[in-house]
Write an enzyme that holds these catalytic residues in place. Structure first.
Site, PDB file in Angstrom:
ATOM      1  N   GLU A  93       0.719  -1.093   0.177  1.00  0.00           N
ATOM      2  CA  GLU A  93      -0.817  -0.238   0.602  1.00  0.00           C
ATOM      3  C   GLU A  93       1.111   1.284  -0.093  1.00  0.00           C
ATOM      4  O   GLU A  93       1.724   1.553   0.342  1.00  0.00           O
ATOM      5  CB  GLU A  93      -1.043  -0.288   1.205  1.00  0.00           C
ATOM      6  CG  GLU A  93      -0.033   0.492   2.404  1.00  0.00           C
ATOM      7  CD  GLU A  93      -0.959   0.275   3.705  1.00  0.00           C
ATOM      8  OE1 GLU A  93      -1.356   1.821   3.500  1.00  0.00           O
ATOM      9  OE2 GLU A  93      -1.480  -0.305   4.589  1.00  0.00           O
ATOM     10  N   ALA A 107     -13.044   0.906   6.130  1.00  0.00           N
ATOM     11  CA  ALA A 107     -13.720   0.209   5.202  1.00  0.00           C
ATOM     12  C   ALA A 107     -12.512  -1.275   4.597  1.00  0.00           C
ATOM     13  O   ALA A 107     -12.682  -1.394   3.631  1.00  0.00           O
ATOM     14  CB  ALA A 107     -13.597   1.346   3.825  1.00  0.00           C
ATOM     15  N   ASP A 108     -11.516  -1.354   5.239  1.00  0.00           N
ATOM     16  CA  ASP A 108     -10.892  -2.120   4.877  1.00  0.00           C
ATOM     17  C   ASP A 108     -11.727  -4.009   5.066  1.00  0.00           C
ATOM     18  O   ASP A 108     -11.380  -4.675   4.737  1.00  0.00           O
ATOM     19  CB  ASP A 108      -9.459  -2.559   6.209  1.00  0.00           C
ATOM     20  CG  ASP A 108      -8.674  -1.164   5.540  1.00  0.00           C
ATOM     21  OD1 ASP A 108      -8.293  -0.527   4.580  1.00  0.00           O
ATOM     22  OD2 ASP A 108      -7.657  -0.793   6.806  1.00  0.00           O
ATOM     23  N   LYS A 147      -4.687  -2.191  14.338  1.00  0.00           N
ATOM     24  CA  LYS A 147      -3.621  -1.427  14.642  1.00  0.00           C
ATOM     25  C   LYS A 147      -4.247  -1.193  16.641  1.00  0.00           C
ATOM     26  O   LYS A 147      -5.456  -1.388  16.731  1.00  0.00           O
ATOM     27  CB  LYS A 147      -3.155   0.350  14.355  1.00  0.00           C
ATOM     28  CG  LYS A 147      -3.606   0.167  12.674  1.00  0.00           C
ATOM     29  CD  LYS A 147      -3.351   1.563  12.755  1.00  0.00           C
ATOM     30  CE  LYS A 147      -2.538   1.691  10.878  1.00  0.00           C
ATOM     31  NZ  LYS A 147      -3.948   1.002   9.894  1.00  0.00           N
TER      32      LYS A 147
END
EC number: 4.2.1.70
Length: 298
Positions: free
Chosen positions: A21, A137-138, A155
């Site tokens: 990413e 949205a992941d 996280k």
């Protein structure tokens, strides 16, 4: 969609490719070091025998694999747009430059035929989501993209328990890489268990092949903890998180600005400890992802 020559050749030849990413470059690391760290991440993928494909949108064009100029642009341009899946149409139509999140990177990597993706930490359910409905949205993206995502858990600034519940509800498969405990980004153990354990890249590849045979459309999340001796001291982590959450509430920060704010808070208030941990865990994930990508080709 422009696929870099090296990436295209690797895909055509059946060699391992790892998607990376670009939000971590533009929004997750300090500008002065982000380009250097991005090259280190790509180097870690190459060291495992695979080809890196850093994904971003440059002047409205999706790039699967960045050259040095493109990488520098993502790292240093102050107007790079943080681009999840819902932003891609606008970013491309307006000719803007965008850094892809976990969700949009997974989507674009799958479109390009890449099976493995490495990142730092997965997004998830935010604290207080029962009232704010704030969820990354992941999670829904991974429910519809059959890619292997190597990460250091979610996280630790998020609601880890609620995130694991959502992954289960969305049928996103989860395995711990050499561990039965779910990692918490800066720390090895978030306090939660994982349902399955894979002890090698070959075992992960075997799971992916089985999923392909079943036609399962969801992602496989490979939770790889930060290496021994690299995690942040737990007391420092907990104190910094508590103060960061207080500052977040005091300043009224919500939505997609929460994660960048809290990561920056960690970087500032741990005097570089969290930044180094962030770099170490991403490099570890890139290496494991490269090994998995190569195992898939065997």
């Amino acid at each position: 969609m422009i696929i870099a020559d090296e990436v295209r050749s690797a895909l055509e030849d059946g060699r391992g490719v790892v998607a990376l990413e670009s939000t971590i470059i533009s929004h997750g690391l300090p500008t002065e070091s982000s380009a250097r760290v991005a090259r280190q991440i790509e180097h870690a993928v190459r060291g495992s025998g695979a080809v890196p494909a850093t994904i971003a949108v440059v002047d409205g064009q999706v790039r699967i694999g960045l050259d040095d100029a493109g990488l520098e642009r993502i790292a240093t341009d102050p107007v790079v747009v943080k681009s999840s899946i819902r932003d891609l149409g606008n970013v491309c139509a307006a000719g803007l430059t965008g850094a892809t999140t976990v969700a949009s990177t997974a989507y674009l990597a799958h479109r390009a035929g890449i099976r493995v993706f490495a990142t730092g930490g997965l997004g998830g359910v935010h604290r207080g989501a029962a009232h704010s409905f704030d969820e990354s949205a992941d999670l829904p993206a991974l429910a519809s993209v059959p890619i292997a995502l190597v990460c250091a858990g979610v996280k630790s600034i998020l609601d880890v328990g609620a995130t694991l519940e959502r992954l289960e509800t969305l049928s996103v498969e989860l395995v711990g890489y050499g561990t039965s405990r779910f990692p918490g980004f800066y720390i090895q153990d978030s306090g939660y268990a994982v349902p399955w354990v894979a002890r090698s890249a070959d075992e992960v590849a075997a799971v992916l092949r089985a999923r392909d045979g079943l036609g399962l459309p969801q992602a496989l999340v490979v939770a790889n903890p930060i290496a021994d001796g690299k995690e942040m001291p737990r007391d420092l982590h907990d104190a910094t998180l508590a103060s960061g959450l207080e500052a977040l509430a005091a300043q009224g920060i919500t939505g997609k600005d929460v994660t960048p704010f809290l990561l920056a808070w960690f970087h500032e208030h741990t005097h570089g400890v969290s930044l180094q941990a962030n770099i170490d865990l991403v490099l570890g994930n890139a290496q494991v992802a490269g090994e998995v990508a190569c195992a898939l080709t065997r």
